[in-house]
Every structure is written in C-alpha cells, then in structure tokens.
Design a protein around this motif. Structure first.
Motif, short mmCIF file in Angstrom:
data_model
loop_
_atom_site.label_atom_id
_atom_site.label_comp_id
_atom_site.label_asym_id
_atom_site.label_seq_id
_atom_site.Cartn_x
_atom_site.Cartn_y
_atom_site.Cartn_z
N ALA A 32 0.74 -1.31 -0.01
CA ALA A 32 -0.10 -0.12 0.15
C ALA A 32 1.01 1.04 -0.08
CB ALA A 32 -0.90 0.04 1.27
N LYS A 33 2.10 1.03 0.34
CA LYS A 33 3.07 2.37 0.53
C LYS A 33 3.27 2.95 -0.82
CE LYS A 33 5.04 0.82 4.85
NZ LYS A 33 6.34 0.47 5.53
N ASN A 34 3.40 2.24 -1.72
CA ASN A 34 3.46 2.52 -3.28
C ASN A 34 2.47 2.60 -4.15
OD1 ASN A 34 6.44 2.34 -2.61
ND2 ASN A 34 6.45 0.31 -2.79
N ALA A 35 1.21 2.37 -3.44
CA ALA A 35 0.00 2.45 -4.27
C ALA A 35 -0.59 4.07 -4.27
CB ALA A 35 -1.03 1.57 -3.82
N ASP A 36 -1.13 4.47 -5.40
CA ASP A 36 -2.04 5.66 -5.45
C ASP A 36 -3.59 5.42 -5.05
OD1 ASP A 36 0.13 7.14 -6.79
OD2 ASP A 36 -0.51 5.81 -8.60
N TYR A 37 -4.04 4.20 -5.17
CA TYR A 37 -5.29 3.94 -4.46
C TYR A 37 -5.16 2.64 -3.92
CZ TYR A 37 -7.75 7.97 -6.91
OH TYR A 37 -8.28 9.05 -7.33
N VAL A 38 -5.83 2.33 -2.66
CA VAL A 38 -6.05 0.91 -2.27
C VAL A 38 -7.27 0.86 -1.92
CG1 VAL A 38 -5.42 -0.35 -0.02
CG2 VAL A 38 -3.85 1.36 -0.91
N ILE A 39 -7.71 -0.20 -2.83
CA ILE A 39 -9.07 -0.75 -2.77
C ILE A 39 -9.29 -2.12 -2.16
CG2 ILE A 39 -11.33 -1.45 -4.11
CD1 ILE A 39 -9.91 0.09 -6.41
N VAL A 40 -9.83 -2.19 -0.86
CA VAL A 40 -10.23 -3.38 -0.05
C VAL A 40 -11.44 -3.78 -0.43
CG1 VAL A 40 -10.47 -4.37 2.33
CG2 VAL A 40 -8.78 -2.45 1.90
N VAL A 41 -11.53 -5.08 -0.96
CA VAL A 41 -12.73 -5.63 -1.14
C VAL A 41 -13.00 -6.95 -0.28
CG1 VAL A 41 -13.99 -7.01 -3.12
CG2 VAL A 41 -12.24 -5.48 -3.67
N GLY A 42 -13.73 -6.66 0.68
CA GLY A 42 -14.04 -7.39 1.73
C GLY A 42 -15.59 -7.97 2.09
N GLY A 43 -15.85 -8.14 3.49
CA GLY A 43 -16.91 -8.43 3.80
C GLY A 43 -17.50 -9.74 4.21
N LEU A 44 -18.69 -10.22 3.87
CA LEU A 44 -18.98 -11.69 4.10
C LEU A 44 -19.04 -12.45 2.95
CD1 LEU A 44 -22.21 -10.71 6.01
CD2 LEU A 44 -19.69 -10.57 6.93
N ASN A 45 -19.25 -13.87 3.00
CA ASN A 45 -19.18 -14.60 1.87
C ASN A 45 -20.70 -15.64 1.97
OD1 ASN A 45 -18.41 -17.08 3.43
ND2 ASN A 45 -16.38 -15.99 3.27
N LYS A 46 -20.70 -16.70 1.38
CA LYS A 46 -21.86 -17.34 1.27
C LYS A 46 -21.56 -18.56 2.17
CE LYS A 46 -24.39 -16.63 -2.39
NZ LYS A 46 -24.68 -16.48 -3.79
N SER A 47 -20.80 -18.67 3.02
CA SER A 47 -20.45 -19.82 3.87
C SER A 47 -21.45 -19.84 5.11
CB SER A 47 -19.01 -19.75 4.38
OG SER A 47 -18.28 -19.65 3.37
N ASP A 48 -21.60 -21.16 5.56
CA ASP A 48 -22.43 -21.23 6.96
C ASP A 48 -22.27 -20.13 8.06
OD1 ASP A 48 -23.89 -23.40 6.04
OD2 ASP A 48 -22.50 -25.06 7.10
N TYR A 49 -23.22 -19.59 8.51
CA TYR A 49 -22.98 -18.49 9.48
C TYR A 49 -22.52 -17.09 8.92
CZ TYR A 49 -23.49 -22.64 12.81
OH TYR A 49 -24.05 -23.88 13.21
N GLN A 50 -22.80 -16.89 7.70
CA GLN A 50 -22.44 -15.78 6.97
C GLN A 50 -23.88 -15.33 6.48
OE1 GLN A 50 -18.87 -14.26 5.95
NE2 GLN A 50 -17.56 -15.97 6.66
N ASP A 51 -23.72 -15.04 5.11
CA ASP A 51 -24.91 -15.12 4.33
C ASP A 51 -25.28 -16.36 3.78
OD1 ASP A 51 -25.74 -12.31 4.78
OD2 ASP A 51 -24.25 -11.48 3.38
N CYS A 52 -25.99 -17.09 4.35
CA CYS A 52 -26.25 -18.44 4.03
C CYS A 52 -27.54 -18.98 4.71
CB CYS A 52 -25.20 -19.45 4.13
SG CYS A 52 -25.17 -21.05 3.70
N GLU A 53 -28.22 -19.99 3.83
CA GLU A 53 -29.53 -20.54 4.20
C GLU A 53 -29.02 -21.53 5.35
OE1 GLU A 53 -32.92 -23.57 2.43
OE2 GLU A 53 -31.17 -22.73 0.90
N GLY A 54 -29.96 -21.55 6.31
CA GLY A 54 -29.96 -22.58 7.18
C GLY A 54 -29.32 -22.30 8.51
N HIS A 55 -28.64 -20.88 8.62
CA HIS A 55 -27.99 -20.67 9.84
C HIS A 55 -27.70 -18.93 9.72
CE1 HIS A 55 -26.63 -24.32 11.36
NE2 HIS A 55 -26.01 -24.52 10.37
#
Length: 749
Positions: A464-487
C-alpha cells in the motif's frame, strides 16, 4: 448409467400401463375453468393424488392419460439452479445447465427502480424456459428484521412498501414468460437459526403492517400463481399448513387462486396438510427431508396416507378437489399454455440486464474528499486487497447457489478496465472460506493460503505504501453462519480479522476505498478513517464489471439502502429487546418430530428498521434510503394537488428535482407520511412513495407521487380491519429516511 436405466424402465412401465387406453384430449377451445372441470370429472382418485405431491427432487407428476405433462420447478431467485439427479442432491452432470447469475434481491431492492424488477423477472423467465422449468422458487420478500439473518440477501429489505413495490413487476415479468413465480417464504421467516422450530409470536398489527404487505402485493397486484409456505410456525402451526395464514388470510381475505407449495420438507402432518391450505407437497425422501424408503414419494403426507384417509372415510374429496383445481389451473398457466414464448440461455441481453441492475443497485455509502471516482490522472498504481476480490460468490449460500457460465471477479474487472495504463497489484489481506463447493458445484479455485494474519496484513501494508489507491474488497461470503441459508450470522463484526487489516491500511494511505460484499450490514468501527465505502452486494455474473463501473465513474452510483445500517446490534429493536433468537419450550404437538419449539416474540411490533431508530432517536451508521452520487441534486417547490383528502380520493405531491452537479445521474425522491395525532402509537414516519429520476447536468424535472387512503391507514386490532382517522398528516420528502428536505401538511376528512 444406473439412474438412466431406472428412468427408462419407469417410462416403459408407464407406456405399457397406458397402452390399452385411448388418449383423451381436452378441448382447448373452452375457457380454462371449464377445461379444469372437465379434467377433474375424468380423473381417478389416484390421478388426483398424483398431481399434489412431488415425484422427484424438483418435479411433480402430470396426467399422461389426459395430456398433462410433468411439472418442473427449480430454485431461484437469482438464477436457475443446476440440475440434480432424479432423487439425489448430486449434480446430474449436464453441460447445458449453466446460467447467468443475476444480482441478489437486496441489490435489486437497492435500485429503488421497479423497471429493473421487470427486466429481472423477464430475463430469469427466459432462462427458466430454455431449461424446461415451469416454476422458479422465488422471489423472496421476507422482512429484514435483524442484520444477522442468514437469508436476508435473498430478500428485499426492511420496508414493506419498498418490498411490495419491487416484487410486483418481478412476478409479472417472470410470469409473462409462462413461468410461475413462487413467492417465498410465507410468512414470518425472518431468521434462519432453528427455522423448523421457531414459533413466531407477533401482534396482528405488526403482522399486517410489516410482514404481510409484500406477499399481499404479489398476490393481489402481481397475480402470483404460487406461494411457498415457510418452515417456521405461527400460532403453533407450521406455515406450510396453517389455518390462519393460508386458509383465512391468503385464500380467504386475499382471494388467492393459485397453489400453495410446501418448502422442501415443510409438511409435517397429513391431517393438517389436508385441512389447512397446502396444495402441493415437495421435499426429499419419505418425510420430505431426511428419512427415506425406496418408494419415498408415495409415502408423502399428501400421497398414500391421504388416499387411505379418503378410502376409510376420514376425509371427503372436497379439499382434494380444491387442491387439484388449483394445480390444474397452474398447469394451464404454464405447461399447457400454448402461447408461451421462447426461452434463451446466457444471452448477451441477460448479461446486460444483470450488469444494469448491479450498476443501479450498488450503493455509494461514503465518499470523503470525493476520493471516488478513481482519478485516472492520479492512478498509476492501484492495490486491490482482500479475498473477496478473487473469490467466486455465485457458489454457496444455500438453495440459491448457482453454476454460472462466467463470473467476472472484482480484481479481474479492474485489470481489464485499466489494461496496461495502470498497474493493478493484489495482496490477499485475509483468508476466509477457501472451500469453493456447494451441492456438487465447484468453483475450481485454489484459494488456500497458510500465511498468518500478521503476515497477510504486513504484505498488504507494505504494498500500500507505493499505491496511489488502495481498494479493499471484503465483507462476508456465502458460507455457513454468514450470508447463507440454514444459519444466521454469529456476530455483527466482519470475520477473518478484516477490521485489523482495514485499520492498518488506514494508517498507511489516505486514498483507501472499502468495497463491502454482503447481503447484510456489518459493524464498521473504522468508518471515519476510510475515504470511501461502497456496498456492492452479491451481484452475480457481472460483479467485477459492475464494481469497476462504479469505482471508475463509468456508472454513476444511484443505489439506496433497502435497510438500516446500524452502528451496533443494540440499535436494532430485535436485539435491544432481547427477543432474538427466542425462548425454548416443549412442543405442544410433536407430530412434526420436534420435541422442543422456540418462541420468538416480536416485541418491537411495527418498529422495525428506521421506524425503530426514529422512535428511539438512534443515529445509524447509514440510514434506510441512503445513497450518494458523483453529482449533486436539489429538491424544491413541494406542492400538493389539494389541501384535503377524502377516504375514497387521492392526493398527488409534486417536487422539482434538479441536477446541480457536473455528471449525469439519478436521484430517488422518497415520500414519507407522518400522522400528526392518532389514537394508537404510530411510527414517526413511514415510506409511502418513491420515484427514481435520471437527470443531465443542470436539468430539472417535476416528480409526481400519488397516495390514497392506504397510505394513511393502520391495522386496527380491535376490528381486524384497516383504519384511518380524520386529522392532519405531514408529507415528508427527501432522499433518505434521515435527510428530509421538504414538508407539507394536509387533512384527511
């Protein structure tokens, strides 16, 4: 090969059994209801039973003797699920069942544009037709009551008016292709944990004002051909066979003429299924969910047990004939409809539709210092950080998991857009779910990374020290106990030490952009340290292209949040009142196989989402309806068609909207209504109208929004009817629930 031989033997046996019979053809010149009468009069008891329960994982039988073909369902609501074997969840191994993954319904709702819903429904219907599907199991319109809800990403937000407005064109578009919608999950399926055992305790007023309106709109305005019952209970009855919700409200009050379909394994008792409104039973194996026998489907609650009950005199054929009538009506609307159009699969028009919906649904939550769009003159080196930048999101999440023809990933989209002009580097940043498999569909990605959290963060910080822009792509995913049916989710915070990663990067660069991939809100303790925040949802096949469109300014963001983004869980009524997830007790009726039931009382009543934060003066991280643009807008000159309104009349509000910036863009005008004085406790304000308008720089337009008495009424529990009271009301107009710009007062007489 074994399954192929079995199916062939079944076909041969069926042909042999019918070889001695003369085929009967129904007169298709007659009106449908007469043709249904004709068919019912000709059907045997066995044929009637045959059409009201599954014969395979996703199909029910037709009536070959009368010319009715089998009926095929498939999961949605974001694309057509890949085919499985006849009686197994394993993949059928077909090579022509890939699809276009459309954005999740949270993204569709975030467009606040009913035109996008219509395009969505028609495109999905075309794909379903090509795949030979007669019903898509969707859309979902359950209310986002808690941000921990595992299936919120499949639904249309927290507000009943927004969900009602967006679901109708989806249903109409899908059914215009001769493919039935199956609106789900009716009703009160607002969280996933212990979903088979949750008995919802809710006031009649909250039920009718918050949790039923979208289903009602789908039935009365969208003319939905099917409704799917929910797994949970209400008044101690499972919602797949519930006397109150199905017989009284759906089929009685709303005059629903379609089919009630059980969720897979949601039927638990023959007697209740016969009497309490269920029309078609679907599921897996003998009891619809787990235990199995060689002739599983014949042992369904609405199969052999039902026949025995009729033959023994326990039941008459009155309820059966009503179920069959509804099923045949569904057949004539779908499989027997000779005017069905042609289907298309993975067409460029479908990819274009998916991208348009995503572009309009992505929400620019924060943009300090106008860090976005990316300034190409300053962007010589961009660093992308995060697993979600390289992870396929179309696989997983439960029944909405898909097998796609292609999925453009965020890192891929950025690299393609900038080409050789800009160096787009990558750092993993964190490691989450690396499995990449659901129900036999695999992504083929190799995401395993054994480095420690500290090493991953250190690498990202160094780059990141050498970047003009830093884009973090994060969040949740579709695993159990995240954004997922059943839990449901176990925590409101971001998983996988992402907070630590973002905090470290915020100390390194001022041009930090956070792109959140999820169907739910998340805690953002670092919000004020980050330049820009983008909510990008699960947006399917065109994810990378759409995210890049917004980050670069090729698409001016116009999405608005369909739910309240709380700063903490305690800012949400369900958690503040400690009503989620509920209290365990012994089950009164153990016929469903559950010895214990969990009562979940909705103590917050009608105060869901912004209604709760308004009532309690809570400032959310981002308000319902919030969303920024790369241009600016003004709203002025609010006027109304009259100062008074009668109960049988209408009132139109007009506001002038102007693009005061330098880019073409869209603003969503939101109309909220406030009851100044009421005999019952009412929310501070409620959404009752909205309209999205596109404007060139300097252009202005007048926007009209019309209300009737429905916008002023509340559900009166003493009479069981909707009621409005004479007096003063305020019309509040703005571009978010916390940004009201204009106000006018009117009288109801």
């Amino acid at each position: 090969m074994k399954h192929f031989i079995t199916i062939c033997m079944m076909v041969v046996c069926s042909m042999t059994a019918n070889a001695q019979q003369t085929p009967i053809y129904l007169d298709d010149a007659k009106p449908i209801e007469q043709r249904i009468d004709d068919a019912i009069a000709r059907m045997t008891l066995q044929e009637k039973i045959r059409v009201i329960h599954a014969q395979s994982k996703f199909s029910s039988a037709g009536i070959p003797r009368l010319g009715f073909p089998d009926f095929w369902t498939d999961d949605g609501p974001h694309g057509v699920r890949p085919d499985v074997l006849w009686d197994e969840w394993d993949q059928a191994g077909q090579t022509n069942d890939s699809c276009v993954a459309f954005p999740a319904l949270t993204c569709l709702a975030a467009t606040w544009n009913p035109d996008m819903s219509l395009i969505y429904g028609k495109s999905l219907g075309e794909e379903a037709l090509y795949r030979g599907k007669d019903m898509i199991l969707g859309p979902g319109v359950n209310i986002n009551r808690t941000p921990l809800g595992g299936r919120n990403f499949e639904y249309m937000g927290e507000d009943p008016y927004l969900a009602s407005t967006m679901v109708v064109p989806y249903v109409q578009g899908l059914q215009s292709m001769g493919v039935s919608a199956c609106v789900k999950h009716y009703c009160l399926n607002n969280d996933e944990e212990y979903r088979h055992q949750v008995n919802v305790v809710v006031s009649d007023r909250a039920l009718h004002e918050i949790y039923l309106p979208a289903f009602k709109a789908a039935v009365e305005q969208g003319k939905a051909w099917a409704i799917m019952g929910a797994y949970n209970l209400y008044k101690d009855e499972h919602n797949c066979h519930n006397q109150y919700t199905l017989n009284k409200i759906l089929k009685g009050d709303w005059a629903f003429d379609g089919v009630v379909v059980s969720d897979w394994g949601g039927c638990h008792d023959t007697d209740q299924a016969v009497k309490n409104g269920l029309d078609m039973e679907f599921g897996s194996w003998t009891n619809g969910l787990s235990a199995g026998t060689s002739n599983a489907y014949d042992n369904y609650f609405l199969a052999t047990p039902y026949i025995i009950g009729i033959q023994s005199g326990k039941y008459t054929t009155k309820e059966l004939d009503d179920k069959v009538r509804r099923v045949l009506r569904l057949f004539f609307r779908t499989t027997m409809n000779r005017n069905r159009p042609h289907g298309f699969l993975c067409s460029e028009s479908h990819y274009e539709a998916a991208r348009r919906i995503a572009d309009e649904g992505i929400v620019l939550l924060q943009n300090k210092g106008n860090i976005l769009p990316i300034d190409r003159n300053k962007a010589k080196r961009i660093l992308v950080v995060g697993e979600n930048a390289i992870k396929m999101m179309t696989v997983g999440g439960g029944s909405s998991s898909l097998k796609v023809q292609r999925e453009i990933l965020p890192l891929e989209g950025l690299r393609q857009r900038f080409g050789n002009d800009v160096v787009v580097d990558y750092a993993r940043g964190y490691v989450g779910d690396v499995s990449g498999e659901y129900n036999g569909v695999t992504t083929g990605q190799k995401l395993k990374d054994n480095r420690s959290e500290s090493k991953l963060i250190a690498e990202a910080v160094e780059k990141a020290k050498n970047a003009d822009y830093v884009i973090v792509v994060g969040g949740l995913n579709k695993s159990d106990y995240q954004d997922c049916e059943g839990h449901d989710r176990k925590q409101y915070e971001l998983p996988y030490a992402q907070n630590r990663l973002i905090e470290a990067l915020a100390k390194t660069t001022k041009r930090l952009v956070y792109v959140n991939i999820s169907g739910n809100a998340v805690a953002m303790p670092w919000k004020d340290k980050v330049g820009a925040i983008v909510q990008a949802w699960f947006i399917g096949s065109e994810a990378g292209n759409a995210i890049t469109d917004v980050l670069t300014g090729d698409a001016n963001p116009s999405g608005k949040l369909p739910f309240t983004w709380y700063a903490s869980l305690n800012d949400c009524g369900a958690h503040a009142l400690n009503t989620y997830p509920g209290t365990w007790r012994s089950a009164k009726d153990k016929s469903a196989g559950f010895s214990k039931i969990i009562d979940e009382e909705y103590k917050e009543g009608v105060y869901v989402g912004y209604r709760w934060t308004d009532k309690n003066n809570i400032k959310p991280t981002f308000a319902f309806g919030h969303g920024l643009s790369y241009t600016t807008f003004s709203m002025s000159n609010l006027r109304q068609s009259a100062k008074e309104m009668t109960r049988d009349g209408k009132l139109t509000f007009t506001v002038t909207v102007k693009n005061t910036g330098s880019k073409r863009g869209a603003e969503t005008v939101q109309l909220y209504i406030k009851d100044i004085k009421s005999s019952v406790d009412r929310p501070v304000k409620e959404l009752k109208g909205f309209k999205k308008v596109w404007l060139e720089p300097g252009e202005q337009k007048d926007v009209d929004m019309t209300i009737d008495n429905n916008a002023l009424a509340y559900y009166d529990e003493t009479t069981g009817t909707w009621k409005s009271e004479d007096g003063e009301f305020d019309a509040l107009v703005g571009n978010a629930s916390d940004n009201i710009m204009l106000k006018s007062r009117f009288m109801l007489k």
